[in-house]
Design an enzyme around this catalytic site. Structure first.
Site, PDB file in Angstrom:
ATOM      1  CE  LYS A  77       6.646  67.619   6.606  1.00 27.69           C
ATOM      2  NZ  LYS A  77       5.939  66.890   5.247  1.00 27.69           N
TER       3      LYS A  77
ATOM      4  CE  LYS B 178       5.217  57.881  11.988  1.00 27.76           C
ATOM      5  NZ  LYS B 178       5.055  57.448  10.507  1.00 27.76           N
TER       6      LYS B 178
ATOM      7  CE  LYS C  73       0.522  59.080   5.624  1.00 28.31           C
ATOM      8  NZ  LYS C  73       1.773  59.038   5.963  1.00 28.31           N
TER       9      LYS C  73
ATOM     10  CB  THR D 295      11.488  56.330   5.969  1.00 27.36           C
ATOM     11  OG1 THR D 295      10.951  57.574   5.809  1.00 27.36           O
ATOM     12  CG2 THR D 295      10.761  55.402   6.787  1.00 27.36           C
TER      13      THR D 295
ATOM     14  CG  ASN E   5      12.283  55.524  -0.453  1.00 27.07           C
ATOM     15  OD1 ASN E   5      13.377  55.558  -1.021  1.00 27.07           O
ATOM     16  ND2 ASN E   5      11.976  56.034   0.380  1.00 27.07           N
TER      17      ASN E   5
ATOM     18  CB  SER F 153       9.661  65.816   6.105  1.00 24.84           C
ATOM     19  OG  SER F 153       9.553  65.136   5.058  1.00 24.84           O
TER      20      SER F 153
END
Length: 413
Positions: A66, A90, A102, A185, A216, A347
């Protein structure tokens, strides 16, 4: 210092505490796969433009990989490799059944029209569609991308593989996205800031906050903390730093940002405007939240940072050398692999809903997010206390232990 080298240093600090042998460190740290592609599109003026795209898949020991897609001029293989590694730790810290990945393209999205951005996204999918999917690697938004880019990505991927909205997260709610994903987030940053401040014996209404970056993440964190009675005295974006000694009017700032053609604070008149770099150096700031790019606090400027608490809303905002100095000064740093994990957590909730063909309410998303983040915080806080290490080292120790255990159970290490 390059980004992956910094990640390796943080990893090794935790690995030393765990007495990991060198060969196991390399097995856990190095990516499974790195892909670099050329992405060519035709510009609106008819000319061809070439860009370089990346996808790094770091580890799949705990589940599908992810990680976000970043469209930014500074995207390169080293940064993508480091961020993929951070995603592995994470997801493990917040105990999601994922590994890390990523991706991104070295481009300034502000230089492209909407039509060019769509063509770029679809051309990138054409290059990497066969290595991503709902059971292998699930992309998500990151810097320079949003729900619209995710929608284009999903549509292009499904042309090859058929209907499956779980291929990507951060989609529009109308396109099988999760309610609360956009705020996730920033909300997670806010939730853990409140929790950490209480643990340190500080009071919200007496803890002045400065937020570097009002995109954001920074804007949603500001909204949450403002509602929690924190005086937010400074925020910044590319147009400068905006400061008010007794606290900014955050609702007014948010309205200004929404009304600005480029979503900036430029032109806001009800605050003192300072140079962009001034935010990190402000006196009388208790809580500093870097929510923009990585590497903004380093050995050359760390002595100018006066905050007692740093919340890493961005990925890798504090260099290892600066981190050591801050720790020796007694500054509490909440690390990125915990502080900004709210996005990947929601997510995951979106992915679960897509797999179940069922939609949660916003209240349920928020409740599950708060529970997950609070539980992870408690794990890290206890680990730090038991081993007398920083919160960063404690978080890495938890992440490494969980990934190591999964790899060993699978017979891979």
């Amino acid at each position: 210092m390059k980004a992956f080298e910094a990640t390796r240093l943080f990893f090794n600090q935790a690995a030393d505490q765990l007495d990991l042998p060198e060969e196991l460190r390399e097995a856990l740290l190095m990516p499974d796969r790195e892909v670099q592609v050329q992405v060519t599109i035709r510009r609106d003026n008819g000319k061809l433009a070439n860009f370089v795209g990346f996808r790094v898949q770091h580890d799949h020991s705990r589940g599908p990989m992810k990680g976000g897609l970043r469209f930014h001029p500074e995207v390169d293989l080293d940064e993508t490799r480091a961020l993929a590694s951070l995603m592995t730790w994470k997801t493990a810290v917040v105990n999601l059944p994922y590994g890390g990945a990523k991706g991104g393209i070295g481009v300034n999205p502000r230089d492209l029209s909407v039509a060019e951005l769509e063509r770029l996204t679809r051309a990138f999918v054409d290059q990497i569609h066969d290595i991503v999917g709902p059971d292998t690697d699930i992309p998500a938004p990151d810097m320079g991308t949003d729900h619209q880019v995710m929608s284009w990505f999903r549509n292009q991927w499904e042309k090859y593989h058929g209907f499956h909205p779980a291929v990507i997260t951060g989609k529009p709610v109308e396109e099988y996205g999760a309610k609360g994903r956009e705020e996730a987030t920033g909300r997670g940053v806010g939730t853990l800031t409140v929790k950490l401040i209480k643990r340190l014996g500080m009071k919200a209404d007496q803890s002045k906050v400065a937020i570097q970056g009002f995109g954001n993440v920074g804007s949603h964190a500001a909204k949450f903390l403002h509602e929690a009675q924190f005086p937010i005295v400074a925020v910044s974006d590319i147009s400068g730093t905006y400061y008010a000694e007794n606290g900014l009017n955050i609702p007014e700032l948010l309205r200004h940002k929404i009304s600005h053609p480029q979503g900036l604070l430029e032109g806001y008149e009800h605050a003192e405007r300072l140079p962009l770099e001034a935010l990190l150096k402000l006196d009388h700031v208790d809580v500093l939240i870097p929510a923009a790019l990585g590497g903004v606090i380093h050995e050359d400027n760390v002595e100018s940072v006066h905050a007692k608490v740093i919340i890493e809303a961005a990925n890798g905002p504090v260099h290892p050398g600066a981190d050591t100095i801050l720790h020796e000064r007694g500054v509490t740093v909440l690390p990125d692999i915990l502080a900004n994990a709210g996005g990947v957590t929601v997510s995951y909730f979106e992915w679960v809903q897509n797999r179940q063909h069922y939609r949660w309410s916003l209240d349920r998303v928020r409740q599950e997010l708060d529970h997950t983040m609070n539980e992870a915080f408690e794990d890290v806080w206890q680990m730090a206390g038991q081993h007398n290490v920083s919160l960063r080292t404690a978080a890495y120790m938890i992440g490494i232990t969980r990934v190591k255990r999964a790899a060993e159970l699978a017979g891979l290490a």
